[in-house]
Enzyme design. Structure first.
Site, PDB file in Angstrom:
ATOM      1  N   LYS A 198      -9.930  44.519  24.969  1.00 55.10           N
ATOM      2  CA  LYS A 198      -9.338  43.182  24.830  1.00 55.10           C
ATOM      3  C   LYS A 198      -7.900  43.141  25.354  1.00 55.10           C
ATOM      4  O   LYS A 198      -7.398  42.093  25.762  1.00 55.10           O
ATOM      5  CB  LYS A 198      -9.436  42.674  23.395  1.00 55.10           C
ATOM      6  N   ARG A 243       8.973  61.056  14.368  1.00 57.97           N
ATOM      7  CA  ARG A 243       9.893  62.095  14.881  1.00 57.97           C
ATOM      8  C   ARG A 243      11.360  61.662  14.828  1.00 57.97           C
ATOM      9  O   ARG A 243      12.237  62.492  14.694  1.00 57.97           O
ATOM     10  CB  ARG A 243       9.520  62.403  16.334  1.00 57.97           C
TER      11      ARG A 243
END
Lengths: 341, 535
Positions: free
Chosen positions: A192, A35
């Site tokens: 994780k 964007r």
């Protein structure tokens, strides 16, 4: 060079840019959607993502655009690298333009907070595409962009997705492994990050390498336990998306989650720590939802609990770690893997 | 299948299955036509070894003995001929004997026969207007019927119901008749054709024969191709995606994808020839307040779960005596059945709109043709198509859950069973269901049903399930007394009787069956916590 000459990456953050960088080695054109017009301009005019990959010269095959329809059109393979919090919104927009023959691959390691859905599940809900995959593994953008060797895993129920991603990304500095257990791979990639925060706390607290190894090994047990509950394959956690990513992320300053942990241990508040990193650290959101989920379902996850107390309840690191050490004794190995006859 | 299509269909099925076998051999380096024939003969002889020597079994044995003898002395060309004969033999056995004339006659008769079974009216009254109203009271058909009717005119329907009872096909047949849906052809277990009453109705309502004892892959391929060919011919199909009746009384949690995939394979086959045909999958639940085979099914389930693989020889719905017994009992019970059609899906699991266009969740059109393209042209892809069918299967399972109708008998059985589980903390379910004289205070049952009813109302409002008329409209005491009346009228006092201010059950096995209809909604944690405060 892969048969299809044009591919797309949605998201121009550090990992999105990295995926585009890798794809450029095998394709004539890589469309990168983002964007930020200033970044688009810098990529298209100076071949540099000044915000997320400063100092790295990007291949000229990468063309940045803010026009999603244009970015999506004509690409048989699309990688989606959008933070989990914005993922559904972008996926919904993508859904307006894609068709069922296109392959979508998420690279985001996180789960949707409100629904606990994985990013591939969000893609399946928001787009008409069925051929969906997830890319994961120990993949620090900074190392990849400097041409250091790396291994990734692409997971999908469709062999075609695995093969196409292997062809599209594979090269002399990157090996791509396949896995059918997409949910397990996504779970491993998201979970994780929590342990990376904990590892950062251990590192900065000076608890030593033994403590860190203890945490990593037990983290693997916790992750497998959680995955088993959700019918993912615990053996997925022995692969690149599990133990591979865990080792990397729990030991490296390149991990944002690790750095968040370190800063918290140094006495910064969560807000200050996030601000100082300047980029999204998925682990802090994942921690919240996994803690809630594990509590509700009664899944034993002491490291998640401990990390939560430090991150969200501002408990002292020493008292929380002491509590952890004094938990009842348990068996080392919980899962037995039998070999076929 | 109509007589004029039947012979051509057998021919097409034979050709297609033979081609499939050759393709398997080409794809798999260590598979040959020899292997396929040898394995089929071996498995067929094994199947027939201990069977009672009926006329049909003797014919089968003669066929396989002759085929085996030929096979061992045949050259490659003759072996292909042998394989073709085996396939043709299977296809002929499977093909049903449908005829329009008999179908029209049967659909005329079936409603009255069903009324005899399902309605609390003397037989002679069934032909009256009042009798017709009564049947409408007892069989509810809900869901987007008008939309399905519309779709049946622009495409081929694949109706995929839940499977609880051998009466399901008759009920669905009747539901299609009542709603004006076109006739469906369907595969029915061979065991149903041994009963003259069911066999007559099955065959003439469009059933083809599925012999579940035949486990060999060749037979399964023939079966799948038969379904595909019937779809190609535009016959609306009915598959039970669960395969067999739910032994446990639970809503299906896993589906068998073999037959389900025939919609996709037909779609691809047609697309390869430049044709675009529409196929619509209609998930559907059939919900019984009382189930004819409840006791027998749950016993089988418990034996299987207990790791003793035993097939019970006496299926209660196979004996005409049992059917009449069921009819007689249900005449006095006034039992209710609800057929609930789900939202129509395409063969990839997308919903479709009234015009038959596939749509996504924002009602944006989806071009399903794109799903089957390989390098820009429509083609088969074995692994991809298997996953597509599995995705469709998951959508059907979700529809089953949403359209599962919980009735008074299920709710009260669930409440009772949870109370007994808490009160008698046996280490496993097998010990609990063997308990006699399990007792529960009436007040506790009423409170528990009330607690559960509230949760179920919320779930219904969220669109997670559906509730039967009694639960939806009656207060708790009426729900309990009505369910008790229903259960005891059919299963006898042993399932539940009153003693002073308590309910006593000597048949937890049957209660377990009925309560299982509610076990897929994550109620366990809430009900257990609540019961902790009560017991």
């Amino acid at each position: 060079m892969a048969a299809n000459k044009v591919v797309t990456v949605i998201g121009g953050g550090s990992f999105g840019t990295t995926v585009a960088y890798l794809l450029a080695a095998n394709h004539e054109k890589v469309k990168l959607w983002l964007r930020d017009e200033a970044v688009i301009n810098s990529i298209n005019t100076r071949n540099e993502n000044t915000k997320y990959a400063p100092g790295i010269t990007l291949p000229t095959a990468i063309v940045a655009t803010s026009d999603l329809e244009e970015a999506v059109a004509g690409s048989s393979l699309l990688f989606i690298s959008i933070p989990s919090r914005a993922f559904r919104g972008v996926a919904k927009e993508i859904g307006k333009h894609v068709t069922g023959d296109q392959i979508l691959v998420t690279t985001t390691k996180g789960f949707e907070q409100e629904t606990f859905k994985s990013m591939s599940e969000v893609l399946a809900e928001e787009t008409p595409c069925l051929k969906i995959g997830a890319l994961s593994g120990p993949n620090f953008a900074a190392e990849i962009l400097r041409g250091k060797p790396v291994g990734s895993v692409v997971a999908s129920r469709f062999n075609e997705v695995i093969e196409k991603v292997q062809d599209a990304l594979g090269g002399k500095t990157i090996r791509i492994y396949g896995n059918e257990d997409i949910y397990g791979v996504e779970l491993a990639g998201a979970l994780k990050n929590i342990y990376a925060i904990c590892s950062g706390i251990i590192q900065a607290g000076g608890y030593g390498e033994n403590a860190k190894s203890l945490m990593i090994a037990r983290a693997l047990s916790e992750m497998s336990r959680f995955a088993f509950y959700f019918k993912a394959n615990p053996s997925t956690f022995l692969g690149l998306a599990g133990v591979g990513d865990l080792i990397a992320t729990c030991n490296s300053e390149l991990s944002r989650n690790f750095r968040i942990g370190r800063k918290l241990s140094e006495g910064l508040t969560l807000e200050e720590a996030v601000k100082s990193i300047g980029q999204v650290a998925e682990g802090i959101y994942t921690l919240k939802i996994v803690k809630e989920k594990a509590d509700r379902l009664g899944i034993h996850m002491p490291i998640v609990n401990a990390t939560y107390k430090i991150v969200y309840e501002q408990k002292s690191v020493s008292s929380v770690f002491e509590e952890l050490m004094l938990l009842p004794h348990r068996k080392d190995i919980e899962f037995k893997f039998t070999t076929p006859d | 299948m109509k007589r004029e299509d039947r012979n051509k269909a057998i021919e097409l099925v034979t050709e297609q299955t033979l081609e499939d076998q050759k393709a398997y051999c080409r794809r798999t380096s260590d598979l040959t036509i020899d292997n396929i024939i040898h394995d089929t003969i071996y498995l067929e002889k094994k199947r027939l070894k201990n069977k009672k020597r009926t006329k049909n079994v003797r014919i089968d044995i003669a066929f396989w003995t002759k085929t085996e003898k030929r096979f061992y002395s045949a050259g490659p060309l003759e072996k292909e001929e042998i394989l073709k004969e085996i396939i043709q033999n299977y296809a002929t056995e499977i093909a049903g004997g449908y005829s329009t004339r008999v179908y029209n006659f049967t659909t005329g008769i079936v409603p009255y026969l069903l009324k005899a079974i399902l309605v609390n009216e003397p037989f002679w009254k069934l032909f009256s207007k009042k009798g017709k109203e009564k049947v409408n009271e007892n069989i509810s058909i809900i869901g987007p019927v008008d939309k399905i009717l519309k779709l049946s005119k622009t495409g081929t329907l694949i109706v995929t119901p839940t499977h609880q009872s051998n009466f399901d096909s008759i009920v669905i047949g009747y539901a299609t008749y009542l709603t004006g849906l076109p006739p469906l052809i369907y595969g029915a277990g061979l065991n149903l054709f041994t009963n003259p009453f069911l066999s007559y109705m099955m065959t003439n309502l469009g059933a083809y024969k599925v012999d579940r004892e035949k486990k060999n892959e060749l037979y399964k391929d023939v079966l799948k191709n038969y379904a595909s060919v019937s779809l190609e011919y535009g016959y609306h199909n009915l598959f039970y995606p669960g395969g067999t009746r739910s032994r446990s009384g639970k809503i299906e949690e896993q589906l068998k994808l073999g037959l389900l995939g025939s919609g996709l394979s037909t779609y691809i086959k047609e697309a390869k020839q430049g044709k675009k045909k529409n196929f619509y999958v209609i998930p559907c639940t059939i919900n019984y307040e009382l189930c004819l085979e409840a006791r027998g099914l749950i016993e089988e389930y418990l034996i299987e779960e207990g790791s003793r693989q035993v097939i019970l020889p006496n299926d209660s719905s196979n004996k005409i005596r049992n059917i009449l017994d069921f009819a007689k009992k249900t005449v006095n019970v006034d039992s209710r059945i609800t057929v609930c059609f789900g939202e129509p899906l395409d063969i990839f699991g997308n919903e479709v709109n009234d015009e038959g266009q596939s749509i996504d969740k924002y009602s944006r059109p989806v071009d399903i043709y794109k799903y089957i393209l390989v390098d820009g042209v429509p083609d088969f892809s074995f692994q991809r198509d298997r996953i597509y069918t599995s995705i469709l299967g998951n959508k059907i399972l979700k529809s089953f859950l949403k359209n599962n109708v919980i009735m008074d008998t299920h709710l009260v059985s669930y409440a009772l069973f949870k109370i007994f589980q808490k009160k008698y903390p046996f280490s496993n379910i097998f010990k609990l269901v063997s308990t006699f004289g399990a007792e529960c205070k009436k007040e506790l049952l009423l409170e528990t049903v009330s607690f559960l009813k509230e949760i179920l109302f919320k779930k219904r409002d969220n669109g997670e399930l559906k509730l039967g008329r009694v639960i939806s409209t009656q207060p708790v005491d009426i729900i309990v007394s009505y369910a008790k009346h229903q259960l005891t009228s059919y299963h006898g006092e042993s399932i539940l009787h009153e003693q002073n201010d308590s309910f006593i059950s000597n048949d937890l096995i049957t209660l377990y069956y009925y309560q299982n209809k509610l076990t897929s909604y994550g109620l366990e944690k809430d009900i257990n916590l609540w019961l902790q405060t009560k017991l």
